[in-house]
Design a protein around this motif. Structure first.
Motif, PDB file in Angstrom:
ATOM      1  N   THR B  44       0.832  -1.201   0.000  1.00  0.00           N
ATOM      2  CA  THR B  44       0.000   0.000   0.000  1.00  0.00           C
ATOM      3  C   THR B  44       0.870   1.255   0.000  1.00  0.00           C
ATOM      4  O   THR B  44       0.606   2.220  -0.714  1.00  0.00           O
ATOM      5  CB  THR B  44      -0.937   0.000   1.221  1.00  0.00           C
ATOM      6  N   ASP B 171      -5.631  -1.062  -5.069  1.00  0.00           N
ATOM      7  CA  ASP B 171      -5.145  -1.608  -3.803  1.00  0.00           C
ATOM      8  C   ASP B 171      -6.157  -2.618  -3.254  1.00  0.00           C
ATOM      9  O   ASP B 171      -7.155  -2.251  -2.663  1.00  0.00           O
ATOM     10  CB  ASP B 171      -4.922  -0.489  -2.783  1.00  0.00           C
ATOM     11  N   GLU B 172      -5.861  -3.878  -3.457  1.00  0.00           N
ATOM     12  CA  GLU B 172      -6.753  -4.956  -3.019  1.00  0.00           C
ATOM     13  C   GLU B 172      -8.215  -4.623  -3.289  1.00  0.00           C
ATOM     14  O   GLU B 172      -9.033  -4.565  -2.373  1.00  0.00           O
ATOM     15  CB  GLU B 172      -6.545  -5.237  -1.525  1.00  0.00           C
TER      16      GLU B 172
END
Ligand SMILES: Nc1ncnc2c1ncn2[C@@H]1O[C@H](COP(=O)(O)OP(=O)(O)OP(=O)(O)O)[C@@H](O)[C@H]1O
Ligand SMILES: [Mg+2]
Lengths: 284, 250
Positions: B44, B171-172
């Motif tokens: 991240t 991000d995910e």
């Protein structure tokens, strides 16, 4: 210690908490009841719309109502924009350094300064130094300085209640900081800011000490026509007629108090309705 | 292959503590690069460095350089950079306005729309590209907060597409989604690869192998290995990569 059985202690604590609540509510109800009972008979159209007569024993309280309204309007018109801007700066822009923390702390504590101190300050600065004289504008400026910390504090908590993720979402799209504040943060903080502002208005409507130094006159034979005029105000008028004038009819005193009370309560009521309205509309 | 992003010796710190160490990595134009790795490996942080969202965090600092087709992103104007490198967060964050307003918000603020009549077309195109149009076309004016999690995430994708960036960071994006929503998000991602460069951080090794051409493995702030996705998953060079992929740790 005596060990009470759980059921009994439950009952006891319930009773104590309940009594405390009653104790808090009863005086307010009694005050409102007495004021209405003694004052309602004075409230007529004439009372609200005419000048005082017979050394204030008769006639109406129009100049006092208008005086209070004009001071409060000016004060909020000055303090709200400045307060909101300062709050935006402190919440959205200021770096979290020592200076900012001191400023924030000072603001919180300024809200606790007694109003009479602000009155004295207003007298020295606005009335005398700036030569505004005892006037609507001097009173309004003093009140705005007094209310500024409160407006800043309520506005900041309104701004802070807008989730940080909304700001991130907006910034991540390349939208500038100011536009994020303007189009995302502010619209969502407005209800809280408004509620705070309305409560401030109702608070300063009843404010007496500061006004006494800076704006209020014992008696003004005409309605205010400029911000440099001295004015009568409801709280001060109430103080005068209940302490300075012999043989004052009781219902006029309570009638005046009732008008002031209604003004303040209406404002608080509006604040509550605003809050409910916006909370229902809120989408997160 | 043309490199879209070149990362040179990038190190990132929170409170002077190093969480990403001398990272050098190139990201090619129009590829989907997956980044996998256990929790706290700096994935991240890497994404938030690329579009400088982390610059808002006062405890954060960094050294090194990142080039976006020749320009050092740390010398660029932040708003311009974020317009060119969009980011999708793990949790969908719809703005508290209507679906329509969500999409048109950034183009309006960035001055990308000259005529009002262009708005409808932009909204429709963005929603179609994010495979959401069919589900919401009849209720564009209803609140975006009322959409399901998967729909919200695709709305956020559409919102980014509406400003037409060059790179999109994910991000995910599927961590909170069910398999069907996940499949839809992946579908739109593969679709988008034609026009955009995509960096996908994922905890899901299978997802990485489904969508990406290359995969990088991060571990404790370091890039351990980067290779073609099928090669990395079938015959990783590093023991640590193999351990992670086969689920022996992390
Ligand atoms: N805002 C922050 N302030 C301080 N430390 C942070 C911050 N954000 C992340 N960290 C630390 O930096 C390290 C890397 O975090 P990062 O979020 O980049 O990892 P990640 O690979 O994305 O993990 P995950 O898979 O759990 O999302 C972690 O040790 C984390 O605790
Ligand atoms: Mg992460």
């Amino acid at each position: 210690m005596i060990k009470l059985n759980p059921k009994l202690s439950q009952k006891l604590s319930y009773t104590i908490l309940f009594l405390a609540t009653v104790l808090a509510v009863v005086p307010v109800v009694v005050i409102i009841f007495i004021i209405i009972k003694n004052g309602a008979s004075a409230i007529t159209w004439e009372f609200l719309t005419s000048m005082p007569k017979d050394g204030m024993r008769g006639g109406g309280i129009l100049p006092a109502i208008l005086g209070t309204l004009s001071i409060v309007t000016c004060a909020i018109a000055i303090t709200l924009p400045i307060g909101v801007c300062a709050a935006i700066y402190l919440s959205e822009y200021a770096k979290n350094n020592l200076l900012t923390r001191i400023v924030k702390l000072a603001i919180v504590n300024l809200a606790g300064v007694p109003s009479v101190v602000y009155g004295l300050f207003g007298l020295a600065i606005f009335v005398m130094f700036l030569k505004l004289g005892v006037s609507i504008i001097a009173g309004a400026l003093t009140l705005s300085i007094m209310e500024l910390p409160v407006i800043i504090t309520t506005s900041r908590s309104a701004l802070n209640s807008v989730p940080y993720s909304f700001r991130e979402a907006s910034l991540s799209l390349g939208v500038s900081r100011w536009q994020t504040v303007r189009y995302i943060v502010l619209p969502n903080a407005i209800p809280g800011i408004l509620t705070g502002a309305i409560l401030s208005i109702s608070r300063i409507s009843g404010e007496t000490a500061t006004i006494l130094f800076t704006a209020a006159a014992f008696s003004v034979p005409h309605l205010p026509h400029s911000v440099l005029d001295q004015v009568m105000t409801l709280p001060y008028h109430l103080y005068i007629i209940s302490t300075q004038i012999p043989n004052m009819p009781e219902n006029v005193i309570f009638g005046t108090a009732l008008v002031l009370l209604l003004m303040v309560l209406t404002m608080s009521f509006v604040a509550i309705v605003t809050r409910i309205y916006f909370r229902k509309r809120r989408k997160w | 292959m043309v490199d879209k992003i070149k990362v040179k010796d990038l190190s990132c710190y929170y409170n002077k503590k190093c969480v990403l160490e001398s990272l050098s990595i190139n990201i090619a134009q129009n590829e989907i690069l997956s980044i996998i790795g256990p929790a706290n490996s700096g994935k991240t942080t890497f994404l938030r460095t690329l579009n400088r969202m982390n610059d808002l965090d006062v405890t954060y600092s960094r050294t090194g350089k990142v080039y976006l087709v020749g320009d050092n992103i740390f010398d660029m104007n932040m708003e311009n950079l974020r317009k060119r490198i969009g980011m999708l967060f793990a949790m969908p964050i719809p703005l508290p306005v209507s679906i329509y307003e969500n999409i048109i918000y950034a183009p309006k603020r960035l001055g990308l729309i000259s005529k009002k009549s262009e708005q409808d077309a932009i909204v429709e195109q963005a929603l179609k590209d994010a495979s959401l149009w069919n589900e919401v076309k009849d209720r564009l004016s209803s609140s975006a907060m009322k959409l399901s999690g998967g729909q919200q995430q695709r709305l956020c994708i559409a919102r980014i597409l509406a400003i037409n960036p060059e790179v999109i960071l994910f991000d995910e994006p599927c961590s909170g989604l069910d398999p069907i929503s996940t499949a839809k998000v992946e579908e739109s991602m593969i679709e988008l690869k034609q026009r955009y460069t995509i960096v996908l951080v994922t905890n899901n090794v299978k997802q990485a192998s489904r969508v990406s051409s290359r995969t990088a493995f991060f571990l404790m702030g370091k890039l351990v290995e980067i290779d073609k996705t099928d090669r990395l998953f079938v015959s990783p060079k590093e023991k640590r990569t193999e351990d992670y992929i086969t689920g022996r740790f992390g």
